[in-house]
Design a protein around this motif. Structure first.
Motif, PDB file in Angstrom:
ATOM      1  N   GLY A 172       0.804  -1.209   0.000  1.00 13.37           N
ATOM      2  CA  GLY A 172       0.000   0.000   0.000  1.00 13.37           C
ATOM      3  C   GLY A 172       0.847   1.273   0.000  1.00 13.37           C
ATOM      4  O   GLY A 172       0.314   2.381   0.057  1.00 13.37           O
ATOM      5  N   ILE A 173       2.171   1.130  -0.066  1.00 10.60           N
ATOM      6  CA  ILE A 173       3.074   2.288  -0.112  1.00 10.60           C
ATOM      7  C   ILE A 173       3.344   2.616  -1.576  1.00 10.60           C
ATOM      8  O   ILE A 173       3.641   1.732  -2.373  1.00 10.60           O
ATOM      9  N   LYS A 174       3.254   3.878  -1.933  1.00 11.79           N
ATOM     10  CA  LYS A 174       3.424   4.284  -3.321  1.00 11.79           C
ATOM     11  C   LYS A 174       4.829   3.965  -3.829  1.00 11.79           C
ATOM     12  O   LYS A 174       5.804   4.000  -3.076  1.00 11.79           O
ATOM     13  N   LYS A 175       4.896   3.702  -5.142  1.00 12.49           N
ATOM     14  CA  LYS A 175       6.165   3.352  -5.792  1.00 12.49           C
ATOM     15  C   LYS A 175       7.239   4.411  -5.558  1.00 12.49           C
ATOM     16  O   LYS A 175       8.394   4.076  -5.321  1.00 12.49           O
ATOM     17  N   TYR A 176       6.867   5.671  -5.642  1.00 16.87           N
ATOM     18  CA  TYR A 176       7.838   6.747  -5.486  1.00 16.87           C
ATOM     19  C   TYR A 176       8.511   6.677  -4.118  1.00 16.87           C
ATOM     20  O   TYR A 176       9.727   6.831  -3.998  1.00 16.87           O
ATOM     21  N   TYR A 177       7.708   6.419  -3.064  1.00 15.88           N
ATOM     22  CA  TYR A 177       8.266   6.354  -1.710  1.00 15.88           C
ATOM     23  C   TYR A 177       9.104   5.089  -1.524  1.00 15.88           C
ATOM     24  O   TYR A 177      10.136   5.126  -0.840  1.00 15.88           O
ATOM     25  N   LEU A 178       8.672   3.995  -2.136  1.00 18.58           N
ATOM     26  CA  LEU A 178       9.471   2.767  -2.061  1.00 18.58           C
ATOM     27  C   LEU A 178      10.837   2.964  -2.740  1.00 18.58           C
ATOM     28  O   LEU A 178      11.870   2.572  -2.202  1.00 18.58           O
ATOM     29  N   ALA A 179      10.818   3.600  -3.906  1.00 17.40           N
ATOM     30  CA  ALA A 179      12.069   3.837  -4.631  1.00 17.40           C
ATOM     31  C   ALA A 179      12.952   4.814  -3.872  1.00 17.40           C
ATOM     32  O   ALA A 179      14.160   4.584  -3.720  1.00 17.40           O
ATOM     33  N   SER A 194      18.317   4.181   1.596  1.00 17.09           N
ATOM     34  CA  SER A 194      18.870   3.066   2.364  1.00 17.09           C
ATOM     35  C   SER A 194      20.161   2.556   1.740  1.00 17.09           C
ATOM     36  O   SER A 194      21.136   2.278   2.443  1.00 17.09           O
ATOM     37  N   LEU A 195      20.178   2.435   0.429  1.00 22.88           N
ATOM     38  CA  LEU A 195      21.383   1.991  -0.267  1.00 22.88           C
ATOM     39  C   LEU A 195      22.519   2.988  -0.057  1.00 22.88           C
ATOM     40  O   LEU A 195      23.659   2.604   0.207  1.00 22.88           O
ATOM     41  N   GLY A 196      22.207   4.276  -0.160  1.00 21.87           N
ATOM     42  CA  GLY A 196      23.223   5.307   0.071  1.00 21.87           C
ATOM     43  C   GLY A 196      23.797   5.235   1.473  1.00 21.87           C
ATOM     44  O   GLY A 196      25.015   5.301   1.663  1.00 21.87           O
ATOM     45  N   LEU A 197      22.940   5.083   2.469  1.00 28.06           N
ATOM     46  CA  LEU A 197      23.414   4.975   3.847  1.00 28.06           C
ATOM     47  C   LEU A 197      24.233   3.702   4.049  1.00 28.06           C
ATOM     48  O   LEU A 197      25.247   3.711   4.754  1.00 28.06           O
ATOM     49  N   TYR A 198      23.810   2.617   3.422  1.00 22.40           N
ATOM     50  CA  TYR A 198      24.568   1.374   3.535  1.00 22.40           C
ATOM     51  C   TYR A 198      25.949   1.519   2.904  1.00 22.40           C
ATOM     52  O   TYR A 198      26.938   1.027   3.442  1.00 22.40           O
TER      53      TYR A 198
END
Length: 188
Positions: A30-37, A43-47
Motif C-alpha cells: 500500500g506504499i506508493k512506488k515513489y516512496y518505495l524507490a 537506504s542503499l546510500g546509507l549502507y
C-alpha cells in the motif's frame, strides 16, 4: 528540463523491470512506488556509507546490470548497443586497474563507496554524455591512438616468447616422459 523528482516519477510510471517490481510491492504494502524507490535509494546510500561489505555491494552494482544488458546487446541485431557497452567495459577495466593501486588510500574516505557507486552509475547511465563515453573520448581513446603500435609490438614479442617457452617446456616434458617410459621398460 525536468527535475530529478519528475524524471524518477516518469521512470517509475514507465514500462520497465523496476516499475513492475515496485508496482507489485505497492500492491502488497500500500506504499506508493515513489516512496518505495526513494526509501530504497536512501537506504542503499546509507549502507554504502556505513555498511559492512559496501565494496561488494558497490561492485555488484557496477557489474551485474551492465553484464545483463551486455548479454542482451550481444543477442540483439543492433550493433550500436554493443559499442555502448564495450565502451563501458573498457572504462570499467581501466578504472579497476587504477583503483587497485589507489584503493589502499581511498577506501578510508567515509564516502568512497558511495562516490564509486555514483561514478559507476554515471558511467552506465542511458544517455549519450554518460561517464564512459566522456572518459573514453577524452582520455582512453587518445592514449590508445598514441600508444597502440608500441603495445602491439610488445604483445607480439611476448606472444612469440610465450610460444617459444611453451615449445621448450613441451619438448622437455615429452623427452622426460619418453626417458621415464624407456627406463621403466628396461627394468621389467
Amino acid at each position: 528540463m525536468p527535475s530529478i523528482k519528475e524524471r524518477l516519477q516518469n521512470f517509475l510510471n514507465g514500462d520497465n523491470f523496476v516499475s513492475r517490481l515496485l508496482g507489485k510491492a505497492e500492491e502488497k504494502t500500500g506504499i506508493k512506488k515513489y516512496y518505495l524507490a526513494s526509501g530504497s535509494i536512501c537506504s542503499l546510500g546509507l549502507y554504502l556509507i556505513f555498511g559492512y561489505g559496501a565494496s561488494l555491494v558497490c561492485n555488484l552494482i557496477g557489474f551485474v546490470y551492465p553484464a545483463y544488458v551486455s548479454v542482451k546487446a550481444i543477442e540483439s541485431p543492433d550493433k550500436k548497443d554493443d559499442t555502448i557497452w564495450l565502451t563501458y567495459w573498457v572504462v570499467y577495466g581501466v578504472f579497476s586497474v587504477v583503483e587497485f593501486f589507489s584503493d589502499i588510500f581511498l577506501f578510508w574516505f567515509p564516502f568512497y563507496y558511495l562516490g564509486k557507486c555514483c561514478f559507476l552509475l554515471w558511467c552506465m547511465a542511458p544517455f549519450s554524455w554518460n561517464g564512459s563515453q566522456i572518459l573514453y573520448d577524452r582520455f582512453i581513446r587518445p592514449f590508445f591512438l598514441k600508444h597502440h603500435r608500441t603495445v602491439d609490438s610488445v604483445v607480439s614479442d611476448l606472444g612469440g616468447q610465450a610460444l617459444n617457452t611453451a615449445e621448450s617446456v613441451t619438448r622437455g616434458a615429452f623427452k622426460g616422459a619418453v626417458t621415464q617410459s624407456f627406463e621403466n621398460q628396461k627394468f621389467k
